[in-house]
Design an enzyme around this catalytic site. Sequence first.
Site, PDB file in Angstrom:
ATOM      1  N   SER A   1      -7.010  -2.809   2.549  1.00 21.58           N
ATOM      2  CA  SER A   1      -7.346  -2.007   1.373  1.00 21.58           C
ATOM      3  C   SER A   1      -7.750  -2.831   0.158  1.00 21.58           C
ATOM      4  O   SER A   1      -7.413  -2.513  -0.976  1.00 21.58           O
ATOM      5  CB  SER A   1      -6.170  -1.093   1.003  1.00 21.58           C
ATOM      6  OG  SER A   1      -5.917  -0.192   2.032  1.00 21.58           O
TER       7      SER A   1
ATOM      8  N   ARG B   1     -10.677   2.655  11.828  1.00 22.85           N
ATOM      9  CA  ARG B   1     -11.904   2.453  11.064  1.00 22.85           C
ATOM     10  C   ARG B   1     -12.287   0.984  11.138  1.00 22.85           C
ATOM     11  O   ARG B   1     -11.434   0.101  11.005  1.00 22.85           O
ATOM     12  CB  ARG B   1     -11.696   2.856   9.600  1.00 22.85           C
ATOM     13  CG  ARG B   1     -12.979   3.146   8.832  1.00 22.85           C
ATOM     14  CD  ARG B   1     -12.728   3.346   7.356  1.00 22.85           C
ATOM     15  NE  ARG B   1     -12.466   2.077   6.697  1.00 22.85           N
ATOM     16  CZ  ARG B   1     -11.395   1.827   5.943  1.00 22.85           C
ATOM     17  NH1 ARG B   1     -10.470   2.752   5.762  1.00 22.85           N
ATOM     18  NH2 ARG B   1     -11.254   0.637   5.365  1.00 22.85           N
TER      19      ARG B   1
ATOM     20  N   ASN C   1      -9.023  -1.186  10.677  1.00 22.20           N
ATOM     21  CA  ASN C   1      -7.878  -0.492  10.082  1.00 22.20           C
ATOM     22  C   ASN C   1      -7.340   0.490  11.112  1.00 22.20           C
ATOM     23  O   ASN C   1      -8.063   1.393  11.546  1.00 22.20           O
ATOM     24  CB  ASN C   1      -8.296   0.246   8.815  1.00 22.20           C
ATOM     25  CG  ASN C   1      -8.786  -0.689   7.734  1.00 22.20           C
ATOM     26  OD1 ASN C   1      -8.014  -1.201   6.955  1.00 22.20           O
ATOM     27  ND2 ASN C   1     -10.100  -0.926   7.711  1.00 22.20           N
TER      28      ASN C   1
ATOM     29  N   TYR D   1     -10.026   3.415  -4.448  1.00 24.32           N
ATOM     30  CA  TYR D   1      -8.985   4.434  -4.570  1.00 24.32           C
ATOM     31  C   TYR D   1      -8.945   5.177  -5.902  1.00 24.32           C
ATOM     32  O   TYR D   1      -8.291   6.203  -6.005  1.00 24.32           O
ATOM     33  CB  TYR D   1      -7.613   3.796  -4.327  1.00 24.32           C
ATOM     34  CG  TYR D   1      -7.402   3.391  -2.894  1.00 24.32           C
ATOM     35  CD1 TYR D   1      -7.386   4.340  -1.883  1.00 24.32           C
ATOM     36  CD2 TYR D   1      -7.242   2.064  -2.545  1.00 24.32           C
ATOM     37  CE1 TYR D   1      -7.211   3.966  -0.563  1.00 24.32           C
ATOM     38  CE2 TYR D   1      -7.056   1.686  -1.226  1.00 24.32           C
ATOM     39  CZ  TYR D   1      -7.034   2.639  -0.241  1.00 24.32           C
ATOM     40  OH  TYR D   1      -6.864   2.283   1.067  1.00 24.32           O
TER      41      TYR D   1
ATOM     42  N   GLY E   1      -6.734   5.319   5.452  1.00 25.92           N
ATOM     43  CA  GLY E   1      -6.315   6.253   4.416  1.00 25.92           C
ATOM     44  C   GLY E   1      -6.807   7.669   4.674  1.00 25.92           C
ATOM     45  O   GLY E   1      -7.845   7.881   5.296  1.00 25.92           O
TER      46      GLY E   1
ATOM     47  N   GLU F   1       0.811  -1.217   0.000  1.00 22.62           N
ATOM     48  CA  GLU F   1       0.000   0.000   0.000  1.00 22.62           C
ATOM     49  C   GLU F   1       0.850   1.275   0.000  1.00 22.62           C
ATOM     50  O   GLU F   1       0.405   2.335   0.432  1.00 22.62           O
ATOM     51  CB  GLU F   1      -0.936  -0.008   1.213  1.00 22.62           C
ATOM     52  CG  GLU F   1      -1.888  -1.191   1.234  1.00 22.62           C
ATOM     53  CD  GLU F   1      -2.727  -1.238   2.487  1.00 22.62           C
ATOM     54  OE1 GLU F   1      -3.589  -0.360   2.658  1.00 22.62           O
ATOM     55  OE2 GLU F   1      -2.512  -2.144   3.310  1.00 22.62           O
TER      56      GLU F   1
ATOM     57  N   GLU G   1     -13.117  -6.208   9.667  1.00 20.70           N
ATOM     58  CA  GLU G   1     -11.744  -5.923  10.070  1.00 20.70           C
ATOM     59  C   GLU G   1     -11.650  -4.527  10.672  1.00 20.70           C
ATOM     60  O   GLU G   1     -12.571  -3.711  10.551  1.00 20.70           O
ATOM     61  CB  GLU G   1     -10.789  -6.023   8.887  1.00 20.70           C
ATOM     62  CG  GLU G   1     -11.050  -5.009   7.777  1.00 20.70           C
ATOM     63  CD  GLU G   1     -10.067  -5.154   6.629  1.00 20.70           C
ATOM     64  OE1 GLU G   1      -8.945  -4.615   6.748  1.00 20.70           O
ATOM     65  OE2 GLU G   1     -10.416  -5.785   5.612  1.00 20.70           O
TER      66      GLU G   1
ATOM     67  N   ASP H   1     -14.733  -1.977   9.531  1.00 22.17           N
ATOM     68  CA  ASP H   1     -15.545  -2.324   8.365  1.00 22.17           C
ATOM     69  C   ASP H   1     -16.570  -3.382   8.737  1.00 22.17           C
ATOM     70  O   ASP H   1     -16.246  -4.360   9.436  1.00 22.17           O
ATOM     71  CB  ASP H   1     -14.651  -2.825   7.231  1.00 22.17           C
ATOM     72  CG  ASP H   1     -13.710  -1.742   6.710  1.00 22.17           C
ATOM     73  OD1 ASP H   1     -14.022  -0.555   6.918  1.00 22.17           O
ATOM     74  OD2 ASP H   1     -12.671  -2.087   6.112  1.00 22.17           O
TER      75      ASP H   1
END
Length: 331
Positions: free
Chosen positions: A171, A275, A292, A237, A296, A37, A290, A277
């Site tokens: 991601s 974050r 994060n 993205y 981002g 990433e 998951e 999900d």
Amino acid sequence: MSASTIPHSRFPIPGFRVTDAKAFGRVAVVMGGQSAEREVSLDSGRNVLAALRAKGVDAHAVDGIPALLDALRAGHYARVFNILHGQHGGGEDGVLQGALESLHVPYTGSGVLGSALSMDKVRTKQVWIAAGLPTPRFVALRKSSGAKPDVHAAAAKLGLPVIVKPACEGSSVGVSRVFRDADLDEAAELAACYPGDLLVEEMIVGDELTVGILGREALPSIRIVPKGAFYDYHAKYVAEDTQYICPGLEGDAEAEIRALALAAFDEAGCSGWGRVDVMRDRDGRNYLLEVNTAPGMTSHSLVPKAAGTLGISFEDLCWRVLETSFEEKRG
């Protein structure tokens, strides 16, 4: 600045803890690195760097962990804003956090335990299951034995369709949706291109949502509506036609998903910001996917979108994340 009630939130968003940019000292914004990433991290880092400088913070870009550690040992920085993504040269797997702890340098986001645990989707799920939190059924396929993982047996146990992905990437890297047995080998080969084990997970059919965490507050959820059938790396993205609905739910359903996200964040030993999900099936049941721990901060990123609905500008969000470097790490 006193706390005030924000629309769409059952939580008050507290005022700034730090009011003078000089209190942060000289800040290293570490970005890039060597993970899968890297490019996203560089994009995030450039945005964070510009935002902090616009707020008067003495912030400087540093590319990767080796350069950062050299600079810290030389005494160049007082604290670190970590916007590295991923593992193995990224900054989300606990390695960087351990190095910073050993140098007694404060940093943003989760500590060693929360970072390392959240990077491993299998072990995160095991913790959630032990805590009674909902997550899709799964089979972990280990690569360490040298034998080829039996993705067909895993899919047969769960029932098609399934998700096949690396257990320790983020991601949407290396993720495949598989509807036919004939496509399983190709999906497994893609996932196996990345370090770590494989994860085969039941596919939850419904809405994909995400909930940002800032300090002890869960931000409004975002419901993600890609133009295609799947919120893949391109939709996340690159594409400009993905829709983001915030808040993603209403009333009790919104309160429920935010509370679940915060509980999941806590059980994974995370702190600072992040974050979570979530998939929500057609019967309204939520399933955790998951966490994060260094989300981002690009033009497509979701934590800034959620914060924006509360009137928190991107510059103020970066300031608030930098404030988390003053917090004691939970893990």
